[in-house]
Design a protein around this motif. Sequence first.
Motif, short mmCIF file in Angstrom:
data_model
loop_
_atom_site.label_atom_id
_atom_site.label_comp_id
_atom_site.label_asym_id
_atom_site.label_seq_id
_atom_site.Cartn_x
_atom_site.Cartn_y
_atom_site.Cartn_z
N ALA A 69 17.78 37.89 -15.52
CA ALA A 69 18.19 36.61 -16.12
C ALA A 69 18.67 35.64 -15.04
CB ALA A 69 19.30 36.85 -17.14
N LEU A 70 19.44 36.14 -14.09
CA LEU A 70 19.91 35.28 -13.00
C LEU A 70 18.74 34.80 -12.15
CD1 LEU A 70 22.15 34.01 -11.31
CD2 LEU A 70 22.38 36.20 -10.10
N ALA A 71 17.79 35.69 -11.87
CA ALA A 71 16.61 35.29 -11.09
C ALA A 71 15.82 34.21 -11.83
CB ALA A 71 15.72 36.51 -10.83
N GLY A 72 15.67 34.38 -13.15
CA GLY A 72 14.97 33.37 -13.93
C GLY A 72 15.70 32.04 -13.93
N ALA A 73 17.02 32.08 -14.01
CA ALA A 73 17.80 30.85 -13.99
C ALA A 73 17.65 30.13 -12.65
CB ALA A 73 19.27 31.16 -14.26
N VAL A 74 17.63 30.89 -11.57
CA VAL A 74 17.44 30.30 -10.23
C VAL A 74 16.07 29.62 -10.15
CG1 VAL A 74 17.10 30.84 -7.79
CG2 VAL A 74 19.03 31.85 -9.04
N VAL A 75 15.04 30.27 -10.68
CA VAL A 75 13.69 29.70 -10.66
C VAL A 75 13.63 28.42 -11.48
CG1 VAL A 75 11.32 30.05 -11.44
CG2 VAL A 75 12.50 31.87 -10.19
N ILE A 76 14.24 28.42 -12.65
CA ILE A 76 14.22 27.23 -13.51
C ILE A 76 14.91 26.05 -12.82
CG2 ILE A 76 15.10 26.25 -15.66
CD1 ILE A 76 14.61 28.99 -16.95
N GLN A 77 16.06 26.32 -12.22
CA GLN A 77 16.77 25.24 -11.54
C GLN A 77 15.99 24.75 -10.32
OE1 GLN A 77 20.94 25.92 -10.64
NE2 GLN A 77 21.42 24.96 -12.59
N ALA A 78 15.44 25.69 -9.56
CA ALA A 78 14.67 25.29 -8.38
C ALA A 78 13.43 24.51 -8.77
CB ALA A 78 14.28 26.53 -7.58
N ASP A 79 12.80 24.90 -9.88
CA ASP A 79 11.62 24.18 -10.35
C ASP A 79 11.98 22.77 -10.75
OD1 ASP A 79 8.76 24.22 -11.09
OD2 ASP A 79 9.53 23.97 -13.12
N GLY A 80 13.15 22.61 -11.37
CA GLY A 80 13.60 21.27 -11.75
C GLY A 80 13.83 20.38 -10.55
N LEU A 81 14.12 20.98 -9.41
CA LEU A 81 14.33 20.23 -8.17
C LEU A 81 13.03 20.08 -7.36
CD1 LEU A 81 17.70 21.86 -7.03
CD2 LEU A 81 17.38 19.59 -8.05
N GLY A 82 11.93 20.60 -7.92
CA GLY A 82 10.64 20.49 -7.23
C GLY A 82 10.47 21.44 -6.06
N LEU A 83 11.19 22.57 -6.08
CA LEU A 83 11.17 23.49 -4.95
C LEU A 83 10.19 24.65 -5.13
CD1 LEU A 83 15.02 23.72 -4.26
CD2 LEU A 83 13.32 22.26 -3.14
N THR A 84 9.68 24.85 -6.34
CA THR A 84 8.72 25.93 -6.55
C THR A 84 7.29 25.40 -6.43
OG1 THR A 84 8.40 25.67 -8.93
CG2 THR A 84 10.37 26.87 -8.21
N ARG A 85 6.33 26.32 -6.53
CA ARG A 85 4.92 25.93 -6.49
C ARG A 85 4.26 26.06 -7.85
NH1 ARG A 85 1.72 27.41 -1.18
NH2 ARG A 85 0.83 25.42 -1.86
N LEU A 86 5.09 26.06 -8.91
CA LEU A 86 4.56 26.10 -10.26
C LEU A 86 3.85 24.79 -10.59
CD1 LEU A 86 7.47 27.83 -12.21
CD2 LEU A 86 5.22 28.78 -11.71
N ILE A 87 2.74 24.90 -11.31
CA ILE A 87 1.93 23.74 -11.69
C ILE A 87 2.08 23.54 -13.19
CG2 ILE A 87 -0.39 22.77 -11.75
CD1 ILE A 87 -1.05 24.70 -9.39
N HIS A 88 2.59 22.40 -13.60
CA HIS A 88 2.80 22.13 -15.02
C HIS A 88 1.78 21.13 -15.57
CE1 HIS A 88 6.60 24.27 -14.75
NE2 HIS A 88 6.94 23.51 -13.73
N GLU A 89 1.12 20.38 -14.71
CA GLU A 89 0.19 19.36 -15.18
C GLU A 89 -1.12 20.00 -15.63
OE1 GLU A 89 1.49 19.42 -12.16
OE2 GLU A 89 3.08 17.90 -12.34
N PRO A 90 -1.67 19.54 -16.78
CA PRO A 90 -2.98 20.04 -17.23
C PRO A 90 -4.09 19.50 -16.34
CG PRO A 90 -2.24 18.27 -18.65
CD PRO A 90 -1.10 18.55 -17.69
N GLY A 91 -5.26 20.06 -16.50
CA GLY A 91 -6.41 19.55 -15.77
C GLY A 91 -7.01 20.54 -14.79
N SER A 92 -6.42 21.71 -14.63
CA SER A 92 -6.98 22.71 -13.72
C SER A 92 -8.25 23.30 -14.33
CB SER A 92 -5.96 23.83 -13.47
OG SER A 92 -4.79 23.32 -12.87
#
Length: 241
Positions: A69-92
């Motif tokens: 849960a803590l790891a997931g929370a860190v990922v969510i916060q980092a993603d909100g700051l644009g620090l991850t490489r997750l892709i949320h935009e459609p079109g792939s």
Amino acid sequence: MMLRSLLSLTLGLEAILLARTLVLIALIPPLVRMLPGARSSTGPAPTQRTQRPSGHDIALTLGSSWIFALAGAVVIQADGLGLTRLIHEPGSPWWLAPLEFVAVLLLQDTLFYGLHRLMHHRLCYRWLHQGHHHSRHPTGWTAFAFDAGEGLLQAGFLVGVVFLIPLQSATLLALLLTMSAWAVVNHLDPVQQSGASRSEWLGRWLIGPTHHGLHHLRPGRNYGLYFTFWDRICGTVEPSA
């Protein structure tokens, strides 16, 4: 403020993870028995020990869920700051998601095989992996029963993936669901789920409850996570698997 948000996210994810565990443990065994080729065991009735999870496994599951849960929370916060490489935009392109999915499973399987063998080394076993092997006859709760050190290593893989590998968010969700469900399937009692054998359901190259159940009975063999090929290549497959 950020610390408070991290704590709130962790608490929320902890509730989700526990709900996930309860749902998977309740639903997967009867679903497996409904699969083509499944059959009830003709052997002796399962013992009380194999039917009921140990308090030890439940306690470890509750503890390790906080780590995830803590790891997931860190990922969510980092993603909100644009620090991850997750892709949320459609079109792939349509083929990218299944390619990402298979690639991450293969990467995790490879890393897990090496890590799993290391955790069984006499210098590491007591600190990293002994808790998971407390039950020689695993249940669904054993699937998530990790010592703190192993929990950190397992969670670290997923954190590393989202920071290092471009990945669509939908693919990540599919991976998390697959990893969780597969973990429960692998820890079904192979006596009760004798129909889910390699020849009738999972196939020769995929790991299921029979293959992984042998690992819990004879821990020096069958180290793989999803696929059997590393065990076969490295000579650690149990001959009866």
